[in-house]
Design an enzyme around this catalytic site. Structure first.
Site, PDB file in Angstrom:
ATOM      1  N   LYS A  86       0.540  -1.719  -0.334  1.00  0.00           N
ATOM      2  CA  LYS A  86       0.537  -0.052  -0.008  1.00  0.00           C
ATOM      3  C   LYS A  86       0.672   1.169   0.006  1.00  0.00           C
ATOM      4  O   LYS A  86       1.919   1.371   0.974  1.00  0.00           O
ATOM      5  CB  LYS A  86      -1.139   0.101   1.691  1.00  0.00           C
ATOM      6  CG  LYS A  86      -2.228  -1.082   1.246  1.00  0.00           C
ATOM      7  CD  LYS A  86      -2.773  -1.486   2.477  1.00  0.00           C
ATOM      8  CE  LYS A  86      -3.813   0.182   2.771  1.00  0.00           C
ATOM      9  NZ  LYS A  86      -4.580   0.055   3.490  1.00  0.00           N
TER      10      LYS A  86
HETATM   11  O1  G3P Z   1      -7.310   0.955   5.403  1.00  0.00           O
HETATM   12  C1  G3P Z   1      -7.717   2.324   5.300  1.00  0.00           C
HETATM   13  C2  G3P Z   1      -9.081   2.408   6.726  1.00  0.00           C
HETATM   14  O2  G3P Z   1      -8.708   2.109   8.034  1.00  0.00           O
HETATM   15  C3  G3P Z   1      -9.232   3.886   7.089  1.00  0.00           C
HETATM   16  O3  G3P Z   1     -10.178   3.789   8.073  1.00  0.00           O
HETATM   17  O4  G3P Z   1     -11.896   2.774   9.724  1.00  0.00           O
HETATM   18  O5  G3P Z   1      -9.708   4.477  10.114  1.00  0.00           O
HETATM   19  O6  G3P Z   1     -11.140   5.922   8.227  1.00  0.00           O
HETATM   20  P1  G3P Z   1     -11.149   4.735   9.175  1.00  0.00           P
END
Ligand code: G3P
Length: 224
Positions: A86
């Site tokens: 990534k």
């Molecule tokens: O991989 C990106 C993802 O984990 C972001 O999620 O919930 O931190 O916005 P969040």
């Protein structure tokens, strides 16, 4: 549609890998840091649990293209199988992506918030682009519509880059992404549970149990 688990919690991965039709696991530095443990032990354990064939997406900690490529090569060597590095969208990330494409190492370009970011990431050779739905919704953007537009634009240009949507707060966001033709979602286990849950389903199951036991008591089909 592919369902991916967005966590590095070993017990959660073990559980969900057994109970859900998962295509793999995604992590990022925040997710890894939450575990407060040795990096290599953690990611190799994840690989052992999910097996070689499922996807494992691990984010680079580097900022310069050459270093990103070096790190990606090491990760690929150690994690093998369906491995994707990534890389957050930026100039160095695009440069690294073009090089990694030549080397045959899959890239998931992440921290995507707009269709133009996704389109250029795809052009650079990313296998996946990862738009963040809920973070857009949080700032009164329309996360699922951004994901939908990315799907439309990639299809319009005949790109084979896939949309791996991340950042979910609820099952409706997952549903909208599926309706838009997004190829994969990466979700917290709570979202998986929300996706399969419905009060009418609970009521239906209770009804089946009540009707059966009213005639057959505790007997199951195996007891006949
Ligand atoms: O991989 C990106 C993802 O984990 C972001 O999620 O919930 O931190 O916005 P969040």
């Amino acid at each position: 549609m592919l369902y991916i688990l967005d966590t590095a919690d070993i017990e959660t991965i073990r559980y969900c890998n057994e109970y859900y039709p998962l295509a793999g696991v995604t992590t990022n530095p925040s997710i890894i840091a939450k575990e407060h443990t040795d990096f290599w032990e953690l990611v190799t354990q994840i690989r052992e649990i999910i097996g070689k064939d499922k996807m494992l997406h691990v984010q680079t900690t580097q900022k310069e293209a050459e270093k990103i490529v070096e790190e990606a090569k090491l990760l690929k060597e150690k994690l093998e199988g369906g491995f994707y590095v990534k890389i957050p969208i930026c100039e160095e990330g695009l440069k690294a992506t073009m090089r990694l494409k030549e080397l045959g190492i899959g890239v998931t370009m992440t921290a995507i918030f707009t269709p133009p970011q996704a389109l250029i990431a795809a052009k650079a050779g990313a296998s996946f682009v990862a738009p963040y739905v809920n973070r857009l919704d949080n700032i009164i953007g329309d996360g699922t519509e951004v994901a939908a537009e990315i799907v439309r634009q990639l299809a319009h240009y005949g790109s084979d880059c896939k949309v791996l949507v991340a950042s979910f707060k609820n099952a409706e966001q997952v549903h909208k992404c599926a309706s838009a033709g997004c190829h994969c979602v990466t979700v917290d286990p709570k979202i998986l549970k929300a996706v399969i849950s419905h009060p009418m389903t609970d009521a239906a199951i209770k009804g089946f149990e009540r009707d059966w036991t009213s005639v057959y008591g505790d007997k199951t089909i195996l007891d006949f």
